[in-house]
Design a protein around this motif. Sequence first.
Motif, PDB file in Angstrom:
ATOM      1  N   ALA A 182       0.712  -1.142  -0.055  1.00 45.71           N
ATOM      2  CA  ALA A 182      -0.103  -0.049  -0.054  1.00 45.71           C
ATOM      3  C   ALA A 182       1.059   1.282  -0.027  1.00 45.71           C
ATOM      4  N   SER A 183       1.794   1.159   0.831  1.00 43.14           N
ATOM      5  CA  SER A 183       2.834   2.392   0.968  1.00 43.14           C
ATOM      6  C   SER A 183       3.505   2.493  -0.412  1.00 43.14           C
ATOM      7  N   ALA A 234      -1.686 -11.381  -2.079  1.00 40.46           N
ATOM      8  CA  ALA A 234      -1.121 -10.174  -2.990  1.00 40.46           C
ATOM      9  C   ALA A 234      -1.521 -10.134  -4.310  1.00 40.46           C
ATOM     10  N   GLN A 235      -2.465 -10.955  -4.836  1.00 42.81           N
ATOM     11  CA  GLN A 235      -2.436 -11.257  -6.255  1.00 42.81           C
ATOM     12  C   GLN A 235      -3.113  -9.841  -6.621  1.00 42.81           C
ATOM     13  N   GLU A 236      -4.149  -9.286  -6.089  1.00 43.13           N
ATOM     14  CA  GLU A 236      -4.501  -7.948  -6.583  1.00 43.13           C
ATOM     15  C   GLU A 236      -3.751  -7.139  -6.801  1.00 43.13           C
ATOM     16  N   ALA A 237      -2.601  -6.811  -6.175  1.00 46.46           N
ATOM     17  CA  ALA A 237      -1.586  -6.023  -6.467  1.00 46.46           C
ATOM     18  C   ALA A 237      -0.671  -6.062  -7.838  1.00 46.46           C
ATOM     19  N   PHE A 238      -1.142  -7.403  -8.304  1.00 44.55           N
ATOM     20  CA  PHE A 238      -0.376  -7.736  -9.613  1.00 44.55           C
ATOM     21  C   PHE A 238      -1.441  -8.223 -10.615  1.00 44.55           C
ATOM     22  N   PRO A 239      -2.171  -7.474 -11.153  1.00 45.69           N
ATOM     23  CA  PRO A 239      -3.262  -7.510 -12.166  1.00 45.69           C
ATOM     24  C   PRO A 239      -2.807  -8.030 -13.106  1.00 45.69           C
ATOM     25  N   ASP A 240      -1.324  -7.852 -13.927  1.00 47.63           N
ATOM     26  CA  ASP A 240      -1.180  -8.729 -15.104  1.00 47.63           C
ATOM     27  C   ASP A 240      -0.523  -9.901 -14.795  1.00 47.63           C
ATOM     28  N   GLY A 241      -0.443 -10.499 -13.713  1.00 50.62           N
ATOM     29  CA  GLY A 241       0.014 -11.945 -13.350  1.00 50.62           C
ATOM     30  C   GLY A 241       1.417 -11.964 -13.494  1.00 50.62           C
TER      31      GLY A 241
END
Length: 58
Positions: free
Chosen positions: A3-4, A36-43
Amino acid sequence: MLASAADQPPAVVISAVSGTAGVGKTALAVHWARTAQEAFPDGQLYVNLRGFAPGARP
């Protein structure tokens, strides 16, 4: 920490998980990746756990 990171310039962050066999290193890594997968939308999250590789040390 993720988040930061949105408020700061991009940087390379390297993390390591260490411990003896059977303490849950892989479970911890997989659990964190799923949360944490939502922070890496491109996978494009890559983790090489190298549990066994012929001719190379893990």
